[in-house]
Design a protein around this motif. Sequence first.
Motif, PDB file in Angstrom:
ATOM      1  N   LEU A  36       0.815  -1.263   0.039  1.00 52.73           N
ATOM      2  CA  LEU A  36       0.077   0.141   0.020  1.00 52.73           C
ATOM      3  C   LEU A  36       0.894   1.350   0.060  1.00 52.73           C
ATOM      4  O   LEU A  36       0.446   2.151  -0.724  1.00 52.73           O
ATOM      5  CB  LEU A  36      -0.896  -0.017   1.171  1.00 52.73           C
ATOM      6  CG  LEU A  36      -2.207   1.004   1.201  1.00 52.73           C
ATOM      7  CD1 LEU A  36      -2.917   0.946  -0.099  1.00 52.73           C
ATOM      8  CD2 LEU A  36      -2.952   0.879   2.315  1.00 52.73           C
ATOM      9  N   PRO A  37       1.983   1.413   0.607  1.00 52.01           N
ATOM     10  CA  PRO A  37       2.808   2.494   0.697  1.00 52.01           C
ATOM     11  C   PRO A  37       3.267   2.580  -0.780  1.00 52.01           C
ATOM     12  O   PRO A  37       3.454   3.867  -1.150  1.00 52.01           O
ATOM     13  CB  PRO A  37       3.785   2.351   1.659  1.00 52.01           C
ATOM     14  CG  PRO A  37       3.419   1.148   2.670  1.00 52.01           C
ATOM     15  CD  PRO A  37       2.443   0.379   1.744  1.00 52.01           C
ATOM     16  N   LEU A  38       3.734   1.462  -1.346  1.00 51.19           N
ATOM     17  CA  LEU A  38       4.093   1.852  -2.949  1.00 51.19           C
ATOM     18  C   LEU A  38       3.048   2.316  -3.813  1.00 51.19           C
ATOM     19  O   LEU A  38       3.319   2.907  -4.762  1.00 51.19           O
ATOM     20  CB  LEU A  38       4.934   0.710  -3.234  1.00 51.19           C
ATOM     21  CG  LEU A  38       5.840  -0.204  -2.461  1.00 51.19           C
ATOM     22  CD1 LEU A  38       6.356  -1.543  -2.914  1.00 51.19           C
ATOM     23  CD2 LEU A  38       7.047   0.912  -2.292  1.00 51.19           C
ATOM     24  N   GLY A  44       1.794   9.685  -6.515  1.00 53.95           N
ATOM     25  CA  GLY A  44       2.545  11.179  -6.720  1.00 53.95           C
ATOM     26  C   GLY A  44       2.595  11.498  -5.382  1.00 53.95           C
ATOM     27  O   GLY A  44       3.035  12.816  -5.228  1.00 53.95           O
ATOM     28  N   ALA A  45       2.333  10.766  -4.196  1.00 61.99           N
ATOM     29  CA  ALA A  45       2.515  11.217  -2.767  1.00 61.99           C
ATOM     30  C   ALA A  45       3.954  11.364  -2.153  1.00 61.99           C
ATOM     31  O   ALA A  45       4.972  10.467  -2.841  1.00 61.99           O
ATOM     32  CB  ALA A  45       1.744  10.185  -1.923  1.00 61.99           C
ATOM     33  N   GLN A  49       3.091  12.667   3.020  1.00 63.79           N
ATOM     34  CA  GLN A  49       1.740  12.295   2.672  1.00 63.79           C
ATOM     35  C   GLN A  49       1.457  11.049   2.570  1.00 63.79           C
ATOM     36  O   GLN A  49       0.258  10.334   2.913  1.00 63.79           O
ATOM     37  CB  GLN A  49       1.436  12.793   1.086  1.00 63.79           C
ATOM     38  CG  GLN A  49       1.382  14.401   0.879  1.00 63.79           C
ATOM     39  CD  GLN A  49       1.377  14.769  -0.224  1.00 63.79           C
ATOM     40  OE1 GLN A  49       1.935  14.215  -1.382  1.00 63.79           O
ATOM     41  NE2 GLN A  49       0.425  15.842  -0.771  1.00 63.79           N
ATOM     42  N   ILE A  50       2.355   9.934   2.416  1.00 72.77           N
ATOM     43  CA  ILE A  50       2.313   8.585   2.778  1.00 72.77           C
ATOM     44  C   ILE A  50       1.966   8.300   3.898  1.00 72.77           C
ATOM     45  O   ILE A  50       1.209   7.405   4.398  1.00 72.77           O
ATOM     46  CB  ILE A  50       3.501   7.948   1.912  1.00 72.77           C
ATOM     47  CG1 ILE A  50       3.711   7.871   0.503  1.00 72.77           C
ATOM     48  CG2 ILE A  50       3.694   6.393   2.395  1.00 72.77           C
ATOM     49  CD1 ILE A  50       4.922   7.634  -0.061  1.00 72.77           C
ATOM     50  N   GLY A  51       2.892   9.070   4.881  1.00 70.43           N
ATOM     51  CA  GLY A  51       2.669   8.662   6.300  1.00 70.43           C
ATOM     52  C   GLY A  51       1.287   9.218   6.670  1.00 70.43           C
ATOM     53  O   GLY A  51       0.766   8.506   7.781  1.00 70.43           O
ATOM     54  N   LEU A  96      -9.510   0.632  -4.567  1.00 69.50           N
ATOM     55  CA  LEU A  96      -9.564   0.600  -6.052  1.00 69.50           C
ATOM     56  C   LEU A  96     -10.294   1.765  -6.957  1.00 69.50           C
ATOM     57  O   LEU A  96      -9.993   2.041  -7.798  1.00 69.50           O
ATOM     58  CB  LEU A  96     -10.326  -0.759  -6.483  1.00 69.50           C
ATOM     59  CG  LEU A  96      -9.543  -1.818  -6.624  1.00 69.50           C
ATOM     60  CD1 LEU A  96     -10.330  -3.208  -6.693  1.00 69.50           C
ATOM     61  CD2 LEU A  96      -8.509  -1.949  -7.379  1.00 69.50           C
ATOM     62  N   VAL A  97     -11.190   2.295  -6.218  1.00 67.93           N
ATOM     63  CA  VAL A  97     -12.142   3.224  -6.626  1.00 67.93           C
ATOM     64  C   VAL A  97     -11.611   4.862  -6.323  1.00 67.93           C
ATOM     65  O   VAL A  97     -12.203   5.585  -7.100  1.00 67.93           O
ATOM     66  CB  VAL A  97     -13.454   3.059  -6.326  1.00 67.93           C
ATOM     67  CG1 VAL A  97     -13.886   1.868  -7.217  1.00 67.93           C
ATOM     68  CG2 VAL A  97     -13.862   3.204  -5.130  1.00 67.93           C
ATOM     69  N   VAL A  98     -10.830   5.038  -5.522  1.00 68.12           N
ATOM     70  CA  VAL A  98     -10.415   6.288  -5.067  1.00 68.12           C
ATOM     71  C   VAL A  98      -8.849   6.655  -5.432  1.00 68.12           C
ATOM     72  O   VAL A  98      -8.155   5.624  -5.418  1.00 68.12           O
ATOM     73  CB  VAL A  98     -10.581   6.496  -3.498  1.00 68.12           C
ATOM     74  CG1 VAL A  98     -12.143   6.336  -3.319  1.00 68.12           C
ATOM     75  CG2 VAL A  98      -9.824   5.764  -2.751  1.00 68.12           C
ATOM     76  N   LYS A  99      -8.716   7.803  -5.965  1.00 66.85           N
ATOM     77  CA  LYS A  99      -7.226   8.124  -6.291  1.00 66.85           C
ATOM     78  C   LYS A  99      -6.762   9.369  -5.688  1.00 66.85           C
ATOM     79  O   LYS A  99      -5.532   9.593  -5.333  1.00 66.85           O
ATOM     80  CB  LYS A  99      -7.116   8.368  -7.624  1.00 66.85           C
ATOM     81  CG  LYS A  99      -7.513   7.212  -8.635  1.00 66.85           C
ATOM     82  CD  LYS A  99      -6.907   6.123  -8.427  1.00 66.85           C
ATOM     83  CE  LYS A  99      -7.380   4.954  -9.241  1.00 66.85           C
ATOM     84  NZ  LYS A  99      -6.449   3.551  -9.010  1.00 66.85           N
ATOM     85  N   SER A 100      -7.605  10.278  -4.925  1.00 69.79           N
ATOM     86  CA  SER A 100      -6.945  11.619  -4.393  1.00 69.79           C
ATOM     87  C   SER A 100      -6.668  11.086  -2.890  1.00 69.79           C
ATOM     88  O   SER A 100      -7.136  10.026  -2.230  1.00 69.79           O
ATOM     89  CB  SER A 100      -8.264  12.601  -3.976  1.00 69.79           C
ATOM     90  OG  SER A 100      -9.167  11.984  -3.239  1.00 69.79           O
ATOM     91  N   LEU A 101      -5.661  11.897  -2.508  1.00 71.26           N
ATOM     92  CA  LEU A 101      -5.098  11.390  -0.944  1.00 71.26           C
ATOM     93  C   LEU A 101      -6.336  11.768  -0.023  1.00 71.26           C
ATOM     94  O   LEU A 101      -5.983  10.990   1.006  1.00 71.26           O
ATOM     95  CB  LEU A 101      -4.139  12.519  -0.849  1.00 71.26           C
ATOM     96  CG  LEU A 101      -2.669  12.287  -1.670  1.00 71.26           C
ATOM     97  CD1 LEU A 101      -1.781  13.380  -1.335  1.00 71.26           C
ATOM     98  CD2 LEU A 101      -2.006  10.940  -1.463  1.00 71.26           C
TER      99      LEU A 101
END
Length: 409
Positions: A36-38, A44-45, A49-51, A96-101
């Motif tokens: 998931l982090p990858l 583009g995080a 933002q990953i944290g 699968l269906v969301v892309k925004s942070l």
Amino acid sequence: MKAFDTFDANLRRNLLILFAAGLLFWSSLASLLPTLPLYIESLGASKQQIGVVMGSFAIGMLIFRPQLGMLADHRGRKIVLLIGMAVAAITPLGYLVVKSLLALMVIRAFHGISIAAFGTAYIALVGDLSPEHRRGEVIGYMSLVNPIGVALGPALGGYLQAVAGYTPLFIASAVLGSLGLICILPIVNPAVVEKPVNTTDDGFWQLLISPRVRVPAIVLLLIGLSLGTVHTFIALYIKSTGIHLNAGLFFTAAAISSFSIRLFAGRASDKYGRGLFVTFSLVAYTLALVFIWQANNAFIFLVGAVIEGAASGTAIPMISAMMTDRALPHERGRIFGVSLMGFDVGLTIAGPVVGFVAEQIGYRSTFGFATGLTVLGILIFVTQSSQNLPKSLRFAFGRGEDVYALKRE
């Protein structure tokens, strides 16, 4: 597993079904640990933002753990198990269906409800079923679902991501959760234990600051911060070093170690006391983080993973057994819910705070920072775990009893 030989057939069946459900639950969650982090990075995080996204997982735990603990006490453990497993089955599809942070943060926070529910009810139910004189042994054996799941899940997740991509990975995680949901259905829910007449339930803050809960909660906070650092950043840290090591192997090595130590630590704690093993776990966490901090090849990373697994395999079961010792049956769900809040807060803070630290000083120094947290945990536990310093030292080193344990006829 001699303890299980003394149980009647119905109890053994209940425990086996519960074990299978727990195995599927942790496999579902762990399949996303190295991947998931990858995935978030691929969108583009930044490091911070990953944290933040990964740390949002603990927000769901933090908000809902107390309420779900009360629900487990008042309505039974099974309904809370079903809630947790249902969330584990549904949430992977959301990735699968969301892309925004922002949307990922919401989905990740919802995913955290799964552990708040399943983790609390699972421990409480095992505590209900365990004979007092063999409680550590039974909790140790039943907690094996975690290391086995955390061994199988990342291996499966890493393989699916590498050969097929993220969509099959998230679908597989959802399927595992769905199978676990089916497993829970035949579990026989024990009768709800009513609180004794003429007693009042302590409120959340009263429980949290009470002597029997306060220090375990602080220790779990520091463990949560350290473990959150490992889970959130180890894959990215390994990648940044240029060392050729699949992060899934790190989690698998830790899980094998965690599995191995649980086979005897629980039984030994029934004989030598919980305090000695909590102290051992904190020392092991410190050593593990030192190895990870200083790692310059794959072997050192894996040594750190093995020691970290031994620490995790001891800390959570032993603190769970200790809190079971300190709780009456009618309040067990709430006691777990409140004491584990420290762990949840640690995981919540670890993502954004440690992510900020990583942005400033880099991944390697971040693990040095985490080492200091576990050293602090050692100092607090060995000096504050009982009524005074001498009793704390004796309890922490297995030379004295737990003065907060409730002796029942």
